[in-house]
Design a protein around this motif. Sequence first.
Motif, PDB file in Angstrom:
ATOM      1  N   LYS A 125       0.859  -1.159   0.110  1.00 51.02           N
ATOM      2  CA  LYS A 125       0.085   0.191   0.069  1.00 51.02           C
ATOM      3  C   LYS A 125       0.903   1.168   0.048  1.00 51.02           C
ATOM      4  CE  LYS A 125      -3.081   2.785   2.974  1.00 51.02           C
ATOM      5  NZ  LYS A 125      -2.707   3.075   4.212  1.00 51.02           N
ATOM      6  N   MET A 126       0.725   2.252  -1.021  1.00 54.09           N
ATOM      7  CA  MET A 126       1.157   3.403  -0.887  1.00 54.09           C
ATOM      8  C   MET A 126       1.022   4.148   0.666  1.00 54.09           C
ATOM      9  SD  MET A 126       0.681   6.603  -3.683  1.00 54.09           S
ATOM     10  CE  MET A 126       1.239   5.563  -5.029  1.00 54.09           C
ATOM     11  N   SER A 127       2.027   4.718   1.138  1.00 51.46           N
ATOM     12  CA  SER A 127       1.652   5.018   2.404  1.00 51.46           C
ATOM     13  C   SER A 127       2.765   6.305   2.797  1.00 51.46           C
ATOM     14  CB  SER A 127       1.735   4.029   3.519  1.00 51.46           C
ATOM     15  OG  SER A 127       2.770   4.330   4.581  1.00 51.46           O
ATOM     16  N   LYS A 128       2.073   7.354   3.540  1.00 50.09           N
ATOM     17  CA  LYS A 128       3.223   8.378   4.087  1.00 50.09           C
ATOM     18  C   LYS A 128       3.926   7.833   5.213  1.00 50.09           C
ATOM     19  CE  LYS A 128      -0.739  10.347   5.673  1.00 50.09           C
ATOM     20  NZ  LYS A 128      -1.970  10.897   5.942  1.00 50.09           N
ATOM     21  N   SER A 129       3.480   6.960   6.049  1.00 50.38           N
ATOM     22  CA  SER A 129       4.227   6.345   7.081  1.00 50.38           C
ATOM     23  C   SER A 129       5.461   5.915   6.572  1.00 50.38           C
ATOM     24  CB  SER A 129       3.405   5.637   8.036  1.00 50.38           C
ATOM     25  OG  SER A 129       2.393   6.386   8.437  1.00 50.38           O
ATOM     26  N   ASN A 130       5.139   4.923   5.438  1.00 47.12           N
ATOM     27  CA  ASN A 130       6.723   4.453   4.816  1.00 47.12           C
ATOM     28  C   ASN A 130       7.097   4.939   3.577  1.00 47.12           C
ATOM     29  OD1 ASN A 130       5.945   2.103   6.661  1.00 47.12           O
ATOM     30  ND2 ASN A 130       4.688   1.179   5.232  1.00 47.12           N
ATOM     31  N   LEU A 131       6.905   6.311   3.532  1.00 48.07           N
ATOM     32  CA  LEU A 131       7.381   7.068   2.476  1.00 48.07           C
ATOM     33  C   LEU A 131       7.384   6.614   1.182  1.00 48.07           C
ATOM     34  CD1 LEU A 131      10.837   7.926   4.770  1.00 48.07           C
ATOM     35  CD2 LEU A 131       8.486   9.297   4.679  1.00 48.07           C
ATOM     36  N   THR A 132       6.442   5.962   0.818  1.00 43.52           N
ATOM     37  CA  THR A 132       6.126   5.583  -0.557  1.00 43.52           C
ATOM     38  C   THR A 132       5.229   6.380  -1.430  1.00 43.52           C
ATOM     39  OG1 THR A 132       4.617   3.656   0.159  1.00 43.52           O
ATOM     40  CG2 THR A 132       6.923   3.001  -0.102  1.00 43.52           C
ATOM     41  N   GLY A 133       4.946   7.540  -0.631  1.00 42.82           N
ATOM     42  CA  GLY A 133       3.865   8.349  -1.564  1.00 42.82           C
ATOM     43  C   GLY A 133       4.461   9.026  -2.548  1.00 42.82           C
ATOM     44  N   ILE A 134       3.722   9.058  -3.748  1.00 38.70           N
ATOM     45  CA  ILE A 134       3.937   9.817  -5.003  1.00 38.70           C
ATOM     46  C   ILE A 134       3.152  11.059  -4.863  1.00 38.70           C
ATOM     47  CG2 ILE A 134       3.877   9.932  -7.379  1.00 38.70           C
ATOM     48  CD1 ILE A 134       4.383   6.863  -7.633  1.00 38.70           C
ATOM     49  N   LYS A 135       3.595  12.255  -5.331  1.00 35.97           N
ATOM     50  CA  LYS A 135       2.748  13.418  -4.999  1.00 35.97           C
ATOM     51  C   LYS A 135       1.794  13.719  -6.319  1.00 35.97           C
ATOM     52  CE  LYS A 135       5.337  17.132  -4.184  1.00 35.97           C
ATOM     53  NZ  LYS A 135       6.654  17.602  -3.893  1.00 35.97           N
ATOM     54  N   PRO A 136       0.661  14.079  -6.140  1.00 39.31           N
ATOM     55  CA  PRO A 136      -0.145  13.965  -7.105  1.00 39.31           C
ATOM     56  C   PRO A 136       0.578  15.131  -8.240  1.00 39.31           C
ATOM     57  CG  PRO A 136      -1.712  13.939  -5.453  1.00 39.31           C
ATOM     58  CD  PRO A 136       0.021  13.896  -4.931  1.00 39.31           C
ATOM     59  N   GLN A 137       1.251  16.134  -7.702  1.00 33.38           N
ATOM     60  CA  GLN A 137       1.592  17.320  -8.550  1.00 33.38           C
ATOM     61  C   GLN A 137       2.916  16.669  -9.504  1.00 33.38           C
ATOM     62  OE1 GLN A 137       1.178  17.386  -5.262  1.00 33.38           O
ATOM     63  NE2 GLN A 137       0.623  19.291  -4.382  1.00 33.38           N
ATOM     64  N   ASP A 138       3.251  15.567  -9.030  1.00 31.84           N
ATOM     65  CA  ASP A 138       4.312  14.859 -10.081  1.00 31.84           C
ATOM     66  C   ASP A 138       3.598  14.460 -11.300  1.00 31.84           C
ATOM     67  OD1 ASP A 138       6.264  15.761  -8.254  1.00 31.84           O
ATOM     68  OD2 ASP A 138       6.521  13.575  -7.400  1.00 31.84           O
ATOM     69  N   LEU A 139       2.477  14.170 -11.048  1.00 35.80           N
ATOM     70  CA  LEU A 139       1.850  13.695 -12.415  1.00 35.80           C
ATOM     71  C   LEU A 139       1.042  14.633 -13.112  1.00 35.80           C
ATOM     72  CD1 LEU A 139       0.533  10.213 -11.125  1.00 35.80           C
ATOM     73  CD2 LEU A 139       2.452  10.602 -12.089  1.00 35.80           C
ATOM     74  N   THR A 140       0.299  15.558 -12.466  1.00 36.78           N
ATOM     75  CA  THR A 140      -0.562  16.631 -12.900  1.00 36.78           C
ATOM     76  C   THR A 140       0.500  17.610 -13.841  1.00 36.78           C
ATOM     77  OG1 THR A 140      -0.239  18.236 -11.193  1.00 36.78           O
ATOM     78  CG2 THR A 140      -2.359  16.564 -11.257  1.00 36.78           C
TER      79      THR A 140
END
Length: 535
Positions: free
Chosen positions: A310-325
């Motif tokens: 699971k993509m997660s903040k706590s595990n620092l695997t989050g991708i920022k939406p702004q990187d895609l938009t």
Amino acid sequence: TGTEQRGASTYYVSTPIYYVNDAPHLGHAYTTVAGDVLTRWHRQRGEKVWYLTGTDEHGQKIMRTAEANGVTPQEWCDKLVEEAWKPLWEHLEIANDDFIRTTQKRHTDRVQEFVQDLYDKGEIYQGGYEGPYCVGCEEYKTPGELLDGEGEFAGQKLCPIHKKPVEMLKEENYFFKLSEYGPRLLEHYENNPDFIQPESARNEVVNFVRQGLQDLSISRSTFDWGVPVPWDDKHVIYVWIDALLNYATAVGYGSDQAKFESTWPASVHLVGKDILRFHAVIWPAMLMANGLPLPGKIAANGWLMVGGEKMSKSNLTGIKPQDLTSHFGVDAYRWYFLRAIAFGQDGSFSWEDFSARYTSELANDFGNLASRVAAMVGKYFGGTLPEATAHGDAEQAVADGLAKAVAEADARIGDELDFAGGIAAVFDFIKQVNGYLTEQEPWKVAKDTSPEGQARLATILYTAAEALRGTAVLLAPVMPATCEKLWASLGAEAHLGPLADQRVQSAGTWGALPAGATVTKGEILFPRLEEPAKG
Ligand code: ME8
């Protein structure tokens, strides 16, 4: 029983209120965009709608993050809300009607009243508890669900979601008599088969409740970042009890009775499957305990995964939406996740899949159709939409296709929360219109200067433009800015009013766009992607 009556006149949808321990990633945006599309859809049906989102600001997770950053928890929350969360929702064109923060007085006062009511009714008692606790989940775990740690965590027990060690926590706490609500909850699930969606989520909850519920610890005394328990200020209210109440406090519970009655209960609480039990077990039990009507539906979305987790903040695997938009644009972003992943299932984001779908479905199928039609009306009719004087079987098939797309999208998106299915129905229609143009070959018909030839040409272009008019209405909840551009290019506003005032119910009524409309070749709807794609 009274609790099953739903009388509110508002279509009320909520997202989870997100923890502000870090900035939002694709997973949070996924739920929030889904809710935005759902509520825009219902607004377009002409319903009274209320869309709520917000932030969950108490508890140990936030407190520790603030400490680690050398600021007070309140300073940390203020900064994250103003600099990260609110700006993202604006960027993604989220049309929420309110934004609740659990540190607001309008919330904390009501939380105290609610909990005091339960205490007065004998639903809360004092007791002790010891068990493994995951700070990532802010939840006591049962020993059976823990994983054995390996490597750096060898010899420790791990949370199955966060894959981090749990902590043994022992507390003298206040408890809510959750264990007494099992039978009533099961009865409610039984009588309201759509209460929990999808089916797999419903089954999981039913099985969980059938095994028997334990009373729930609803206070903490080892830290103080929370709402004080009103009758014992050595305790703060457990962050989840505090958080769940946002759905009621934000719409006037205990403060604005008229608003509360016209809004409550929520039609749909959108949640990730990670927090399903809180919403489908604890929350309804709390409402039953206080005699409030239950929500219409708890809809669980699956997880966006990274490397199988699971993509997660706590595990620092989050991708920022702004990187895609920044690469694909906001509307394509809103469209992609709902189009590519069946709502309720897990899904993986891939740069390649997004690029491929963008190019084939958005740029080629949809964008090119819009620009070709506008260009031909410009070239052959000086930009004035001609009349369809030769409407025949081929045109009727397109008109029927639109009516079918409207009915399908309305049922799938508006009622079933099957966003992928509803969007697919509209894109099937777009394909049908492209097929119609390929067959009719207006660019060849244009060479026939006889009155019959010109009537054919006029009819073909009218048909394609009218099909785009319907498409703009159907896709407006998903891609609002793009559909505004299309609406402008069709010259629709002068005759039909703003796009925002169009209704789903009449979107399929053929012939709405009148001949004489001024069609202009507007901006390219979906520019070619810059190569090479990152990834
Ligand atoms: O749980 N895939 O907040 P949270 C899909 N504060 N959705 C995801 C996701 C992913 N990888 N990651 C997060 C909390 N989400 C509590 C909620 S409500 C009274 C309190 C989405 O910041 C999904 O909706 O951990 C999930 O339930 C929510 O973000 C969790 O956000």
